[in-house]
Design a protein around this motif. Structure first.
Motif, PDB file in Angstrom:
ATOM      1  N   SER A 117       1.090  -1.076  -0.030  1.00  8.61           N
ATOM      2  CA  SER A 117       0.033  -0.160  -0.222  1.00  8.61           C
ATOM      3  C   SER A 117       0.589   1.349   0.452  1.00  8.61           C
ATOM      4  N   THR A 146       2.276   0.799  -5.736  1.00  7.55           N
ATOM      5  CA  THR A 146       0.949  -0.361  -5.824  1.00  7.55           C
ATOM      6  C   THR A 146       0.160   0.088  -6.968  1.00  7.55           C
ATOM      7  N   LEU A 176       2.658  -9.395  -1.496  1.00  8.29           N
ATOM      8  CA  LEU A 176       2.432  -7.978  -1.080  1.00  8.29           C
ATOM      9  C   LEU A 176       2.864  -7.325   0.545  1.00  8.29           C
TER      10      LEU A 176
END
Ligand code: PRT
Ligand code: ZN
Length: 223
Positions: A14, A18, A52
């Motif tokens: 984030s 991203t 991620l």
């Protein structure tokens, strides 16, 4: 341990990189099923999965072999190479990606009459990039104090904890808001595709080759 047959790409969970990173991967024909915790995304078409994570963790994950590729700012990759990464397998910048552009710069308070780096001798410089700043100072033979801060570097001069800063600049708005002036550029940065110097000699290496080919096509179309 059995080698993995699926390729893993790490990218920022984030932040600024991203959306453009996901968009780029999509244009390379990769789509992902998002898992509930959104840390691991399973690739639907090709055998390529996504991790991620925080951008700062990406070079270390590649160096440890947790993933084969990463999308990360050149500033983060080069800082890793100059610090913790000196101990591990060297990482390569495989492709510049053309987004997330910024520069790592020296900035000083308005009243500092800066003309050249030697004027920083004996001064304290606040930064989150001690590796890159240290190398730049050494190359110029300047002995300055490096004050390492995790964030809010731009307020250090006002707090009296530093005489200058070395931080990322994009529009320059943050510097202006803190009465600072950009005086020297250490690094022109953008998002890059990072990987190990030597690709795995199995299906994953072939997948990297395939992705690089697609990436080159996508980048060429965009230019
Ligand atoms: O949570 P995580 O650790 O993953 O995110 P992060 O907060 O460390 O990173 P993030 O999302 O802020 O930035 C990710 C990457 O984007 C950076 O490593 C750079 O490669 C790139 N990038 C591009 C920038 C900027 N532009 C940028 N302007 N990173 C940070 N900034 C900050 C800068 O540090 C300063 O505080 O924005 C401010 C300056 O911006 P201007 O426009 O006022 O000059
Ligand atoms: Zn970060």
């Amino acid at each position: 341990m059995k080698p993995r047959d699926r390729l893993r790409i790490a990218m920022q969970k984030s932040g600024r990189l991203t959306e453009p990173a996901l968009e780029l991967l999509k244009r390379c024909g990769l789509t992902f099923r998002q898992s509930r915790d959104k840390l691991f995304c399973f690739g639907e078409g090709e055998p390529v999965d996504l991790l991620l994570v925080r951008d700062d963790d990406i070079p270390g994950l590649i160096a440890q072999g947790v993933c084969e590729l990463g999308i990360v700012g050149r500033n983060v990759l080069d800082e890793f190479r100059l610090t913790v990464g000196r101990e591990s397998e060297p990482l390569a910048e495989l492709r510049p990606l053309g987004f997330g552009r910024c520069r790592l710069s020296i900035a000083v308070p308005q009243e500092f009459d800066y003309r050249e780096p030697t004027q920083l001798a004996g001064r304290r410089i606040a930064t989150s990039y001690p590796g890159l700043l240290g190398a730049w100072l050494r190359e110029r033979g300047v002995a300055a104090g490096v004050v390492t801060l995790a964030g809010s570097v731009e307020i250090a001069p006002k707090l009296g904890t530093a005489d200058a800063i070395c931080d990322l600049v994009q529009s320059g708005g943050t510097l202006v808001a803190n009465q600072l002036r950009e005086v020297d550029v250490l690094l022109e940065s953008e998002a890059v595709l990072a990987g190990p110097q030597a690709l795995p000699a199995d299906e994953r290496g072939d997948l990297v080759e395939l992705l690089l080919k697609r990436l080159d096509g996508v980048i060429q179309v965009r230019e």
